[in-house]
Design a protein around this motif. Structure first.
Motif, mmCIF file in Angstrom:
data_model
loop_
_atom_site.group_PDB
_atom_site.id
_atom_site.type_symbol
_atom_site.label_atom_id
_atom_site.label_comp_id
_atom_site.label_asym_id
_atom_site.label_seq_id
_atom_site.Cartn_x
_atom_site.Cartn_y
_atom_site.Cartn_z
ATOM 1 N N GLU A 1 0.827 -1.205 0.000
ATOM 2 C CA GLU A 1 0.000 0.000 0.000
ATOM 3 C C GLU A 1 0.863 1.257 0.000
ATOM 4 O O GLU A 1 0.511 2.259 -0.613
ATOM 5 C CB GLU A 1 -0.963 -0.022 1.183
ATOM 6 N N GLY A 2 2.027 1.192 0.679
ATOM 7 C CA GLY A 2 2.972 2.311 0.655
ATOM 8 C C GLY A 2 3.507 2.579 -0.741
ATOM 9 O O GLY A 2 3.898 3.697 -1.055
ATOM 10 N N LEU A 3 3.518 1.553 -1.575
ATOM 11 C CA LEU A 3 3.952 1.692 -2.968
ATOM 12 C C LEU A 3 2.776 2.005 -3.891
ATOM 13 O O LEU A 3 2.938 2.078 -5.105
ATOM 14 C CB LEU A 3 4.636 0.407 -3.430
ATOM 15 N N GLY A 4 1.587 2.136 -3.318
ATOM 16 C CA GLY A 4 0.404 2.453 -4.109
ATOM 17 C C GLY A 4 -0.237 1.245 -4.773
ATOM 18 O O GLY A 4 -0.992 1.380 -5.729
ATOM 19 N N ILE A 5 0.050 0.053 -4.252
ATOM 20 C CA ILE A 5 -0.500 -1.178 -4.823
ATOM 21 C C ILE A 5 -1.522 -1.758 -3.847
ATOM 22 O O ILE A 5 -1.212 -2.016 -2.691
ATOM 23 C CB ILE A 5 0.611 -2.212 -5.101
ATOM 24 N N ASP A 6 -2.736 -1.975 -4.337
ATOM 25 C CA ASP A 6 -3.785 -2.598 -3.527
ATOM 26 C C ASP A 6 -3.474 -4.088 -3.425
ATOM 27 O O ASP A 6 -3.381 -4.783 -4.431
ATOM 28 C CB ASP A 6 -5.149 -2.369 -4.182
ATOM 29 N N CYS A 7 -3.290 -4.571 -2.208
ATOM 30 C CA CYS A 7 -2.837 -5.954 -2.030
ATOM 31 C C CYS A 7 -3.636 -6.628 -0.914
ATOM 32 O O CYS A 7 -3.083 -7.087 0.078
ATOM 33 C CB CYS A 7 -1.342 -5.948 -1.715
ATOM 34 N N LYS A 8 -4.941 -6.692 -1.098
ATOM 35 C CA LYS A 8 -5.818 -7.297 -0.097
ATOM 36 C C LYS A 8 -6.109 -8.746 -0.458
ATOM 37 O O LYS A 8 -7.256 -9.176 -0.479
ATOM 38 C CB LYS A 8 -7.104 -6.492 0.014
ATOM 39 N N VAL A 9 -5.069 -9.489 -0.753
ATOM 40 C CA VAL A 9 -5.218 -10.901 -1.096
ATOM 41 C C VAL A 9 -4.647 -11.740 0.032
ATOM 42 O O VAL A 9 -3.890 -11.253 0.862
ATOM 43 C CB VAL A 9 -4.490 -11.240 -2.427
ATOM 44 N N GLY A 10 -4.999 -13.007 0.036
ATOM 45 C CA GLY A 10 -4.376 -13.894 1.002
ATOM 46 C C GLY A 10 -5.323 -14.919 1.576
ATOM 47 O O GLY A 10 -6.497 -14.653 1.794
ATOM 48 N N ALA A 11 -4.765 -16.077 1.809
ATOM 49 C CA ALA A 11 -5.533 -17.206 2.322
ATOM 50 C C ALA A 11 -5.868 -17.043 3.798
ATOM 51 O O ALA A 11 -6.911 -17.496 4.257
ATOM 52 C CB ALA A 11 -4.736 -18.493 2.114
ATOM 53 N N LEU A 12 -4.975 -16.405 4.561
ATOM 54 C CA LEU A 12 -5.151 -16.381 6.022
ATOM 55 C C LEU A 12 -4.790 -15.001 6.567
ATOM 56 O O LEU A 12 -3.650 -14.736 6.916
ATOM 57 C CB LEU A 12 -4.268 -17.448 6.668
ATOM 58 N N GLU A 13 -5.791 -14.155 6.661
ATOM 59 C CA GLU A 13 -5.578 -12.820 7.198
ATOM 60 C C GLU A 13 -5.775 -12.838 8.711
ATOM 61 O O GLU A 13 -5.985 -13.895 9.309
ATOM 62 C CB GLU A 13 -6.502 -11.839 6.494
ATOM 63 N N ARG A 14 -5.746 -11.675 9.325
ATOM 64 C CA ARG A 14 -5.755 -11.569 10.784
ATOM 65 C C ARG A 14 -6.968 -12.235 11.422
ATOM 66 O O ARG A 14 -6.838 -12.959 12.413
ATOM 67 C CB ARG A 14 -5.674 -10.101 11.204
ATOM 68 N N THR A 15 -8.141 -11.983 10.888
ATOM 69 C CA THR A 15 -9.351 -12.562 11.489
ATOM 70 C C THR A 15 -9.280 -14.083 11.509
ATOM 71 O O THR A 15 -9.561 -14.714 12.538
ATOM 72 C CB THR A 15 -10.614 -12.098 10.724
ATOM 73 N N GLU A 16 -8.899 -14.678 10.401
ATOM 74 C CA GLU A 16 -8.812 -16.127 10.318
ATOM 75 C C GLU A 16 -7.747 -16.672 11.268
ATOM 76 O O GLU A 16 -7.960 -17.707 11.914
ATOM 77 C CB GLU A 16 -8.509 -16.580 8.882
ATOM 78 N N ARG A 17 -6.617 -15.987 11.352
ATOM 79 C CA ARG A 17 -5.560 -16.432 12.278
ATOM 80 C C ARG A 17 -6.060 -16.398 13.716
ATOM 81 O O ARG A 17 -5.801 -17.323 14.490
ATOM 82 C CB ARG A 17 -4.307 -15.569 12.117
ATOM 83 N N SER A 18 -6.775 -15.329 14.062
ATOM 84 C CA SER A 18 -7.303 -15.207 15.430
ATOM 85 C C SER A 18 -8.304 -16.306 15.739
ATOM 86 O O SER A 18 -8.268 -16.905 16.823
ATOM 87 C CB SER A 18 -7.964 -13.843 15.637
ATOM 88 N N VAL A 19 -9.195 -16.587 14.791
ATOM 89 C CA VAL A 19 -10.202 -17.628 15.005
ATOM 90 C C VAL A 19 -9.530 -18.986 15.191
ATOM 91 O O VAL A 19 -9.871 -19.750 16.107
ATOM 92 C CB VAL A 19 -11.217 -17.664 13.835
ATOM 93 N N ILE A 20 -8.574 -19.297 14.345
ATOM 94 C CA ILE A 20 -7.862 -20.580 14.466
ATOM 95 C C ILE A 20 -7.168 -20.670 15.816
ATOM 96 O O ILE A 20 -7.262 -21.692 16.508
ATOM 97 C CB ILE A 20 -6.849 -20.768 13.315
ATOM 98 N N LEU A 21 -6.478 -19.609 16.207
ATOM 99 C CA LEU A 21 -5.766 -19.632 17.485
ATOM 100 C C LEU A 21 -6.732 -19.839 18.642
ATOM 101 O O LEU A 21 -6.508 -20.686 19.522
ATOM 102 C CB LEU A 21 -4.965 -18.335 17.671
ATOM 103 N N ILE A 22 -7.828 -19.085 18.655
ATOM 104 C CA ILE A 22 -8.795 -19.198 19.758
ATOM 105 C C ILE A 22 -9.406 -20.595 19.801
ATOM 106 O O ILE A 22 -9.486 -21.212 20.870
ATOM 107 C CB ILE A 22 -9.876 -18.103 19.634
#
Length: 190
Positions: free
Chosen positions: A135-156
């Motif tokens: 995003e600092g380079l001006g590139i939209d990069c909202k891709v990914g298999a496991l973002e924060r919400t999913e990581r939190s759910v798995i951990l909990i």
């Protein structure tokens, strides 16, 4: 944000909005919720470090709810600010790290679990860093298999069911894949 979270988010927001409305009426700000979430995650991490995974998970749930509601409060009542967005991002990174550090400390005499907890913390940070840098380079990069919400759910969930090894492995693999997806996204769009 994953497709699953995108689909659940509107229903979740409507579910918790009455509570958010009450919090707003009594003068709670988004930043207060953000800091409260950190305090709850810190308490949960303490219990995790002591091997009380169920109690720790319950505190993590409460902390994550605060984290979710701070954004709802900011958006719905026009209480957002650049500082609030910055504070939320910084505290999210701390809240990602603390439970993983606590797991590492609990398993400090088990080299494999300790290394896995450290790697999971590292690669979780890299998920956030790769998006922020893109995003600092001006590139939209909202891709990914496991973002924060999913990581939190798995951990909990894996703390609740005392299957921490499965949680760490799942997060480590998913976060690693996400980092490479984001690297590829930047490569493709630069």
């Amino acid at each position: 944000m994953s497709q699953i979270v995108k689909q659940i988010k509107p229903a979740f927001e409507e579910l918790v909005f009455p509570l958010v409305k009450v919090l707003h009426k009594v003068g709670i700000t988004p930043n207060m919720l953000t800091v409260s979430g950190l305090l709850l995650v810190s308490a949960g991490s303490y219990f995790i470090m002591k091997g009380k995974f169920l109690t720790g998970a319950l505190f993590l749930i409460a902390g994550n709810l605060c984290d979710a509601m701070d954004g709802i409060l900011a958006r719905r009542f026009n209480r957002h600010s650049k500082f609030g967005a910055f504070l939320d991002s910084v505290i999210d990174r701390i809240s990602d790290f603390l439970p993983l550090m606590a797991i590492g400390l609990f398993f400090i005499k088990n080299e494999i679990m300790l290394i896995l907890a450290i790697y999971t913390g590292f690669v979780s940070f890299m998920v956030s860093y790769t998006r922020a840098r893109a995003e600092g380079l001006g590139i939209d990069c909202k891709v990914g298999a496991l973002e924060r919400t999913e990581r939190s759910v798995i951990l909990i969930l894996t703390l609740l069911f005392d299957i921490v090894l499965i949680g760490l492995i799942s997060i480590a693999i998913g976060a690693t894949i996400t980092v490479f997806q984001r690297i590829y996204c930047v490569y493709r769009n630069s």
